[in-house]
Design an enzyme around this catalytic site. Structure first.
Site, short mmCIF file in Angstrom:
data_model
loop_
_atom_site.label_atom_id
_atom_site.label_comp_id
_atom_site.label_asym_id
_atom_site.label_seq_id
_atom_site.Cartn_x
_atom_site.Cartn_y
_atom_site.Cartn_z
N CYS A 28 3.36 0.84 13.19
CA CYS A 28 3.69 -0.59 13.06
C CYS A 28 3.31 -1.37 14.32
O CYS A 28 3.83 -2.47 14.55
CB CYS A 28 5.17 -0.78 12.73
N ALA A 61 9.50 3.26 3.33
CA ALA A 61 9.16 4.66 3.55
C ALA A 61 10.22 5.25 4.46
O ALA A 61 10.33 4.88 5.63
CB ALA A 61 7.77 4.79 4.18
N THR A 105 0.99 2.28 9.11
CA THR A 105 2.06 3.26 9.01
C THR A 105 1.52 4.53 8.35
O THR A 105 0.38 4.57 7.89
CB THR A 105 3.28 2.72 8.25
#
Length: 232
Positions: free
Chosen positions: A188, A170, A87
Site C-alpha cells: 500500500c 484481504a 497489495t
C-alpha cells in the site's frame, strides 16, 4: 416483499481458490446483474493464487521484483480498477468481495469503508486481538502492523441512484504470509509499518474457511444482511 427478519438476504459464497482475473470478471458480471435488478446482492469469500494488484494510485515503483523474479516465484500481476496502491493476495489470506447496492439517500462512501474495517475489528476482538485503525490509512491494524488491507470500487448504478460496491478486503490468516508475498512490495506504499497475520498474533491454527465462517455473523450485524454461507 420484506424478508421475514427485516434484513435483506445476501448471496454469500466461499470459494477455496480462484484465479484473480476470473474473480475480477465474476465481480463485474454480478455488479451488472445487481444493477439490472436480476439478482441479490452478494459477498464472495475466497483465496487467490499468489498475485500482486496495483490500484488506481498507480505506483509501479512499489513493486520490488522484476518480471523475471515474478515469473520465477509464480506471482501474477494485475493493474486493476479499485482504489489504493499495491497489495498482495495469496493462499492463507481471506479475501472478501462485498457486492452491495448503496442507495444515494444517506449514501456515505467513507462510512462504507469504516464498516468493512469494523467487521474485521469485531471478529478479531472475539479472539482477544485488540485491532483498530490508523487515521491516515484504510485497513485494520494491530499496533503498527496491518492485518487487513481494504481497497474498493464504487460502481455508479444505472437503473437506480447510487453505487454498487466491488473489490473489498484481504485479511491475513496464515503465519508467514508477510515473508511469502509482502516482502516483494512496499505494501500500500507504506514503508514505515509492517504486516502481520492472525496466526502470527495468536499462535493458533485457523483455516481460511473457518475464518470465513466466523466472520459472517459480524458482517451480518454491521451491514444488516441475512446471510448463509454456500460452499463452491
Amino acid at each position: 416483499m420484506a424478508h421475514p427478519n427485516n434484513m435483506a438476504p445476501l448471496d454469500t459464497r466461499y470459494i477455496p481458490m480462484m484465479d484473480y482475473h476470473e474473480a475480477w470478471e465474476l465481480q463485474k458480471a454480478i455488479v451488472k446483474e445487481i444493477d439490472q435488478e436480476e439478482r441479490q446482492e452478494a459477498l464472495l469469500l475466497l483465496q487467490h493464487p499468489p498475485t500482486y494488484t496495483i490500484g488506481s494510485d498507480k505506483h509501479p515503483e512499489h513493486l520490488l521484483l522484476s518480471e523475471d523474479e515474478l515469473r520465477d516465484k509464480g506471482i501474477s500481476l494485475y493493474q486493476i480498477d479499485r482504489g489504493g496502491d499495491i497489495t498482495y493476495h495469496g493462499p492463507g489470506q481471506l479475501v472478501g468481495y462485498p457486492l452491495l447496492y448503496l442507495d444515494s439517500v444517506g449514501l456515505d462512501l467513507h462510512g462504507y469503508l469504516r464498516s468493512l474495517e469494523q467487521v474485521i475489528i469485531n471478529w478479531l476482538g472475539t479472539h482477544g486481538i485488540e485491532a483498530g485503525r490508523k487515521s491516515e490509512y484504510t485497513g485494520v491494524w494491530v499496533g503498527d502492523e496491518k492485518i487487513a488491507a481494504i481497497g474498493v470500487k464504487f460502481n455508479k448504478a444505472r437503473k437506480r441512484r447510487g453505487f454498487i460496491t466491488s473489490h473489498g478486503f484481504a485479511l491475513n490468516i496464515k503465519s508467514g504470509i508477510a515473508a511469502e508475498g509482502f516482502s516483494g512490495i512496499i505494501p500500500c506504499g507504506i514503508q514505515s509499518y509492517g504486516v502481520t497475520s492472525f496466526e502470527d498474533l495468536t499462535a493458533s491454527r485457523l483455516t481460511v474457511q473457518e475464518a470465513a465462517e466466523q466472520l459472517l455473523p459480524h458482517f451480518s450485524h454491521v451491514f444488516e444482511r441475512d446471510m448463509k454461507l454456500s460452499l463452491s
